[in-house]
Design a protein around this motif. Structure first.
Motif, PDB file in Angstrom:
ATOM      1  N   ALA A  33       0.812  -1.212   0.000  1.00 34.43           N
ATOM      2  CA  ALA A  33       0.000   0.000   0.000  1.00 34.43           C
ATOM      3  C   ALA A  33       0.846   1.264   0.000  1.00 34.43           C
ATOM      4  N   GLU A  34       1.955   1.243   0.756  1.00 36.23           N
ATOM      5  CA  GLU A  34       2.721   2.496   0.848  1.00 36.23           C
ATOM      6  C   GLU A  34       4.137   2.256   1.378  1.00 36.23           C
ATOM      7  N   GLY A  35       4.871   3.314   1.549  1.00 34.71           N
ATOM      8  CA  GLY A  35       6.165   3.293   2.224  1.00 34.71           C
ATOM      9  C   GLY A  35       7.252   2.585   1.440  1.00 34.71           C
ATOM     10  N   LYS A  36       8.230   2.046   2.187  1.00 31.27           N
ATOM     11  CA  LYS A  36       9.411   1.415   1.592  1.00 31.27           C
ATOM     12  C   LYS A  36       9.040   0.227   0.721  1.00 31.27           C
ATOM     13  N   ALA A  37       8.038  -0.538   1.172  1.00 30.31           N
ATOM     14  CA  ALA A  37       7.643  -1.727   0.417  1.00 30.31           C
ATOM     15  C   ALA A  37       7.090  -1.327  -0.949  1.00 30.31           C
ATOM     16  N   LEU A  38       6.330  -0.237  -0.973  1.00 29.01           N
ATOM     17  CA  LEU A  38       5.788   0.236  -2.248  1.00 29.01           C
ATOM     18  C   LEU A  38       6.920   0.724  -3.153  1.00 29.01           C
ATOM     19  N   ALA A  39       7.871   1.462  -2.574  1.00 23.31           N
ATOM     20  CA  ALA A  39       9.015   1.923  -3.364  1.00 23.31           C
ATOM     21  C   ALA A  39       9.758   0.728  -3.955  1.00 23.31           C
ATOM     22  N   ALA A  40       9.918  -0.325  -3.160  1.00 27.30           N
ATOM     23  CA  ALA A  40      10.621  -1.523  -3.637  1.00 27.30           C
ATOM     24  C   ALA A  40       9.837  -2.178  -4.771  1.00 27.30           C
TER      25      ALA A  40
END
Ligand SMILES: Nc1ncnc2c1ncn2[C@@H]1O[C@H](COP(=O)(O)OP(=O)(O)O)[C@@H](O)[C@H]1O
Ligand SMILES: [Mg+2]
Lengths: 246, 217
Positions: free
Chosen positions: A71-78
């Motif tokens: 949904a968001e944050g570092k995981a989304l950037a990855a």
């Protein structure tokens, strides 16, 4: 490795009152090249952008390699690092050189050291035919060159899938071919691609499947040859007769 | 008291305090103003709201009132009691100037096309990296002309500190004019020229930065 790479399952999206994506179901196999075609405003760009979550969805799920989009944050950037995107308007970073445009992602996102990132970037720039422009700024390049740099920038992240949103629509006619040639190369090299384009030549040469969208729905899908010579729906026939006229 | 021609040290000292005030407040305002701008354009609603409220309050408050709050009101609340004048001056000027820096930078950020940030996010940069690597460097380039005006206004605003007993250029001038009525014009012109030199140096710096960055925008 036979499970699909990208799956959209009952995806709905609204922009306020506008139901821009209506119950979209689509699965894209590894190495498959899907061309999305349809009238302006039918939701093609939005569809493309939901796959790397530049647009959120309201209902349904999208998975990449079996995993739902974060949904968001570092995981989304990855996640976004795994999905390459090429825009109609190139969007090269205006304050960085061509080389820096390509190395920024590997250095800042992947933690690649500068020398290795530059070596890889130069190889990619050579591959798309703009190796001799490495030290210039985007504004100094032609549109066709900029778009090829944008492709190299996306490839530098070694993405699992590449999204192209009308990559040649902003180009002068004489530059369209140089960009399409790079894309055909990529397709033949086994890259998984989703390409929004009206370039029938590209679709016929490189696509495994054509998806026709209208008013937020997938109206029809078929192999390029079948679709272009024998469209089933009235909407598609109507649309094709218009783009074939000019 | 000696006249101005016979006491260059006094003049130099006064200008040194002005320059310190301007440089320190300038740097602090750039940092605070950038943070405020990031809050205002960022995804966190509470911070965006805070940034908006801060800017609208400060921009609608006369600088003099901010000085009164820092120099007179704060000590009655046991705040900033032992703080040196220079630091209080920097605090007051920074509170004021950062709101204008924020708005100049925010306008710069809005001048950077949305596609730049989207391309940055699309290669996997986080919000923070998108701002520091792509949006802010370009925003700063677009921001040089308005920021230069803000900083020039700051240089002139250091004179407000004079009213609060700070030994900066204007205060020194008043001391000199009081005692040397005959030389009043000479003294006034000397200090005016001093301010003009500071402002001209800043303008020249801004113009050369603009020129250097022209190709890359
Ligand atoms: N951010 C947005 N806010 C509101 N409406 C939008 C937004 N983006 C696109 N739309 C609308 O959604 C519809 C589909 O847009 P888009 O996906 O760009 O279509 P296409 O790429 O097929 O031309 C259009 O009617 C467009 O005006
Ligand atoms: Mg579109």
């Amino acid at each position: 490795m036979t499970e699909p790479l990208v799956v959209l399952d009952h995806v709905d999206k609204w922009f306020g009152e506008l139901h821009v994506l209506q119950d979209i179901n689509m699965s894209i196999a590894r190495g498959e090249v899907v061309v999305v075609i349809g009238p302006s405003g039918s939701g093609k760009s939005t569809l493309c952008r939901t796959i790397n979550r530049l647009e959120t969805i309201d209902k349904g799920t999208i998975t990449l390699d079996g995993k739902p989009l974060p949904a968001e944050g570092k995981a989304l950037a990855a996640h976004r690092a795994e999905v390459g995107m090429v825009f109609q308007s190139f969007n090269l970073f205006a304050h960085k050189t061509i080389l820096e445009n390509v190395t920024l992602g590997p250095i800042k996102v992947r933690g690649t050291d500068k020398a290795a990132a530059e070596k890889q970037a130069r190889q990619l720039l050579d591959r798309v035919g703009v190796g001799n422009q490495a030290d210039k700024y985007p504004a100094q390049l032609s549109g066709g060159q900029q778009q090829r740099v944008a492709i190299a920038r996306a490839l530098a992240m070694e993405p699992k899938v590449m999204l192209f949103d009308e990559p040649t629509s902003a180009l002068d006619p004489e530059m369209i071919k140089e960009v399409l040639d790079v894309m055909v190369d990529l397709a033949q090299g086994g890259m998984t691609m989703v390409v929004v384009t009206h370039e029938m030549g590209f679709a016929r040469t490189a696509a495994d499947r054509v998806v026709f969208m209208a008013d937020g729905q997938v109206v029809e899908e078929n192999t390029p040859d079948e679709f272009f010579s024998n469209a089933q729906s009235g909407r598609a026939q109507d649309f094709l007769s218009k783009i074939l006229k000019h | 008291m000696d006249d101005i021609a016979n006491d260059p040290g006094l003049v130099l000292n006064a200008f040194w305090v002005t320059i310190q005030l301007a440089v320190l407040s300038g740097l602090a305002s750039l940092v605070l103003g950038t943070l405020l701008a990031a809050m205002r354009v960022g995804p966190v609603a509470v911070l965006a709201r805070f940034g908006t409220v801060y800017v609208s309050i400060v921009r609608n408050t006369p600088l003099l009132v901010i000085f009164v709050l820092v120099f007179i009101a704060a000590p009655t609340l046991d705040l900033l009691v032992k703080t040196p004048f220079l630091v209080k001056g920097v605090i007051a000027l920074t509170i004021y100037t950062s709101a204008f820096v924020c708005e100049a930078i925010r306008a710069g950020i809005n001048s950077v096309s949305l596609g730049q940030a989207e391309a940055a996010r699309a290669i996997g940069l986080t919000f923070g990296a998108t701002m520091t690597q792509v949006v802010l460097p370009q925003a700063f380039r677009a921001t040089v002309p308005p920021l230069a005006s803000v900083l020039i206004a700051l240089a002139k605003n250091t004179s407000v500190a004079a009213a609060f007993g700070l030994a900066e250029a204007t205060a020194r001038m008043r001391g000199l004019t009081n005692n040397n009525a005959d030389d009043r014009w000479l003294i006034f012109i000397t200090f005016a020229i001093g301010y003009i030199i500071i402002v001209e140096i800043m303008s020249a710096g801004a113009i050369s930065l603009e020129r250097r960055w022209r190709v890359t925008r």
